[in-house]
Design a protein around this motif. Structure first.
Motif, PDB file in Angstrom:
ATOM      1  N   PHE A  13       0.862  -1.185   0.000  1.00 56.44           N
ATOM      2  CA  PHE A  13       0.000   0.000   0.000  1.00 56.44           C
ATOM      3  C   PHE A  13       0.895   1.230   0.000  1.00 56.44           C
ATOM      4  O   PHE A  13       1.173   1.824   1.032  1.00 56.44           O
ATOM      5  CB  PHE A  13      -0.903   0.052   1.235  1.00 56.44           C
ATOM      6  N   ARG A  14       1.362   1.617  -1.141  1.00 57.00           N
ATOM      7  CA  ARG A  14       2.267   2.769  -1.247  1.00 57.00           C
ATOM      8  C   ARG A  14       1.466   4.061  -1.337  1.00 57.00           C
ATOM      9  O   ARG A  14       0.420   4.118  -1.978  1.00 57.00           O
ATOM     10  CB  ARG A  14       3.152   2.643  -2.491  1.00 57.00           C
ATOM     11  N   THR A  15       1.982   5.090  -0.707  1.00 55.97           N
ATOM     12  CA  THR A  15       1.339   6.402  -0.757  1.00 55.97           C
ATOM     13  C   THR A  15       1.996   7.223  -1.860  1.00 55.97           C
ATOM     14  O   THR A  15       3.185   7.480  -1.818  1.00 55.97           O
ATOM     15  CB  THR A  15       1.474   7.118   0.594  1.00 55.97           C
ATOM     16  N   ASP A  16       1.199   7.579  -2.851  1.00 54.22           N
ATOM     17  CA  ASP A  16       1.658   8.411  -3.961  1.00 54.22           C
ATOM     18  C   ASP A  16       0.604   9.500  -4.161  1.00 54.22           C
ATOM     19  O   ASP A  16      -0.541   9.197  -4.497  1.00 54.22           O
ATOM     20  CB  ASP A  16       1.797   7.560  -5.226  1.00 54.22           C
ATOM     21  N   PRO A  17       0.969  10.766  -3.945  1.00 63.53           N
ATOM     22  CA  PRO A  17      -0.023  11.843  -4.030  1.00 63.53           C
ATOM     23  C   PRO A  17      -0.691  11.978  -5.391  1.00 63.53           C
ATOM     24  O   PRO A  17      -1.710  12.654  -5.528  1.00 63.53           O
ATOM     25  CB  PRO A  17       0.761  13.106  -3.681  1.00 63.53           C
ATOM     26  N   VAL A  33      -8.695   6.436  -0.703  1.00 66.75           N
ATOM     27  CA  VAL A  33      -9.071   7.662  -1.400  1.00 66.75           C
ATOM     28  C   VAL A  33      -8.237   7.870  -2.645  1.00 66.75           C
ATOM     29  O   VAL A  33      -7.103   7.400  -2.751  1.00 66.75           O
ATOM     30  CB  VAL A  33      -8.940   8.920  -0.498  1.00 66.75           C
ATOM     31  N   ASP A  34      -8.818   8.602  -3.578  1.00 69.86           N
ATOM     32  CA  ASP A  34      -8.088   9.123  -4.732  1.00 69.86           C
ATOM     33  C   ASP A  34      -7.519  10.452  -4.244  1.00 69.86           C
ATOM     34  O   ASP A  34      -8.267  11.384  -3.957  1.00 69.86           O
ATOM     35  CB  ASP A  34      -9.049   9.325  -5.908  1.00 69.86           C
ATOM     36  N   TYR A  35      -6.185  10.525  -4.099  1.00 65.49           N
ATOM     37  CA  TYR A  35      -5.565  11.704  -3.515  1.00 65.49           C
ATOM     38  C   TYR A  35      -5.777  12.962  -4.363  1.00 65.49           C
ATOM     39  O   TYR A  35      -5.817  14.063  -3.833  1.00 65.49           O
ATOM     40  CB  TYR A  35      -4.069  11.480  -3.288  1.00 65.49           C
ATOM     41  N   ARG A  36      -5.935  12.793  -5.680  1.00 65.13           N
ATOM     42  CA  ARG A  36      -6.128  13.966  -6.540  1.00 65.13           C
ATOM     43  C   ARG A  36      -7.499  14.584  -6.355  1.00 65.13           C
ATOM     44  O   ARG A  36      -7.650  15.792  -6.287  1.00 65.13           O
ATOM     45  CB  ARG A  36      -5.902  13.588  -8.001  1.00 65.13           C
ATOM     46  N   ARG A  44     -11.534  12.121  -2.814  1.00 64.30           N
ATOM     47  CA  ARG A  44     -12.782  11.372  -2.627  1.00 64.30           C
ATOM     48  C   ARG A  44     -12.464   9.897  -2.425  1.00 64.30           C
ATOM     49  O   ARG A  44     -11.478   9.388  -2.947  1.00 64.30           O
ATOM     50  CB  ARG A  44     -13.691  11.520  -3.840  1.00 64.30           C
ATOM     51  N   SER A  45     -13.346   9.239  -1.690  1.00 72.07           N
ATOM     52  CA  SER A  45     -13.150   7.802  -1.497  1.00 72.07           C
ATOM     53  C   SER A  45     -13.281   7.091  -2.831  1.00 72.07           C
ATOM     54  O   SER A  45     -13.970   7.563  -3.752  1.00 72.07           O
ATOM     55  CB  SER A  45     -14.154   7.254  -0.484  1.00 72.07           C
ATOM     56  N   THR A  46     -12.593   5.969  -2.926  1.00 73.73           N
ATOM     57  CA  THR A  46     -12.619   5.163  -4.142  1.00 73.73           C
ATOM     58  C   THR A  46     -12.706   3.704  -3.734  1.00 73.73           C
ATOM     59  O   THR A  46     -12.224   3.332  -2.651  1.00 73.73           O
ATOM     60  CB  THR A  46     -11.378   5.456  -5.016  1.00 73.73           C
ATOM     61  N   PRO A  47     -13.319   2.846  -4.542  1.00 69.43           N
ATOM     62  CA  PRO A  47     -13.446   1.434  -4.149  1.00 69.43           C
ATOM     63  C   PRO A  47     -12.087   0.776  -3.923  1.00 69.43           C
ATOM     64  O   PRO A  47     -11.104   1.060  -4.604  1.00 69.43           O
ATOM     65  CB  PRO A  47     -14.172   0.803  -5.344  1.00 69.43           C
TER      66      PRO A  47
END
Length: 159
Positions: free
Chosen positions: A67-71, A135-138, A141-144
């Motif tokens: 689970f990598r965090t990429d903005p 979430v979609d960081y861009r 909003r939450s995303t499936p």
């Protein structure tokens, strides 16, 4: 033990562990050495540090699960965190954190954790957790949840 944080893939579950729940899967375990600076004026680990232990376990599990965090992409956001302080942790020692994942919803899941000591593994010192929303960081909003994320949430650590 060599003094370094040590990921654990085999665990003894403390007797009477309250987070043992059939809807929760033990997904990660880590040993975290207490530091002298973790203590407060009362001579025990400060309550804010318990949240750091929970965070360290969660982040290490995220990393191990990919689970990598990429903005510019999507990933986990913590929307709620909690901790119940059951017994005082006192330096010196090593905290063992067992991290469980709950059932996945459309875009979220709960994590639960139990803190014990490596020299007292059958005693629960604290329990806590956090709600994780994907979430979609861009768009913010939450995303499936992806199938890979759902699989990681449902896969227990090796015993």
């Amino acid at each position: 033990m060599n003094g370094k944080d040590e990921d654990r893939s085999a665990a003894r579950q403390p007797e009477g562990e309250r987070s043992a729940n059939p809807d929760r899967v033990l997904v990660f375990e880590i040993d975290i050495p207490m530091r002298w600076g973790d203590m407060d004026a009362m001579g025990h680990v400060n309550n804010t540090v318990y949240f750091r232990y929970l965070e360290e376990a969660r982040i290490r599990w995220f990393d191990s699960a990919g689970f990598r965090t990429d903005p510019r992409s999507e990933g986990p956001v913590i929307v709620n965190a909690h901790c119940s302080f059951i017994r005082e942790l006192r330096y010196p020692g090593t905290v063992r954190c067992r991290l469980y994942a709950g059932s996945a919803g459309r875009s979220s899941f709960e994590t639960y954790a139990v803190l014990s000591r490596t020299d007292d593994p059958d005693t629960v010192y604290a329990e806590g957790g956090a709600k994780v929303v994907w979430v979609d960081y861009r768009t913010r909003r939450s995303t499936p949840l992806s199938e890979a994320t759902r699989s990681a949430i449902a896969t227990p650590i090796l015993r």
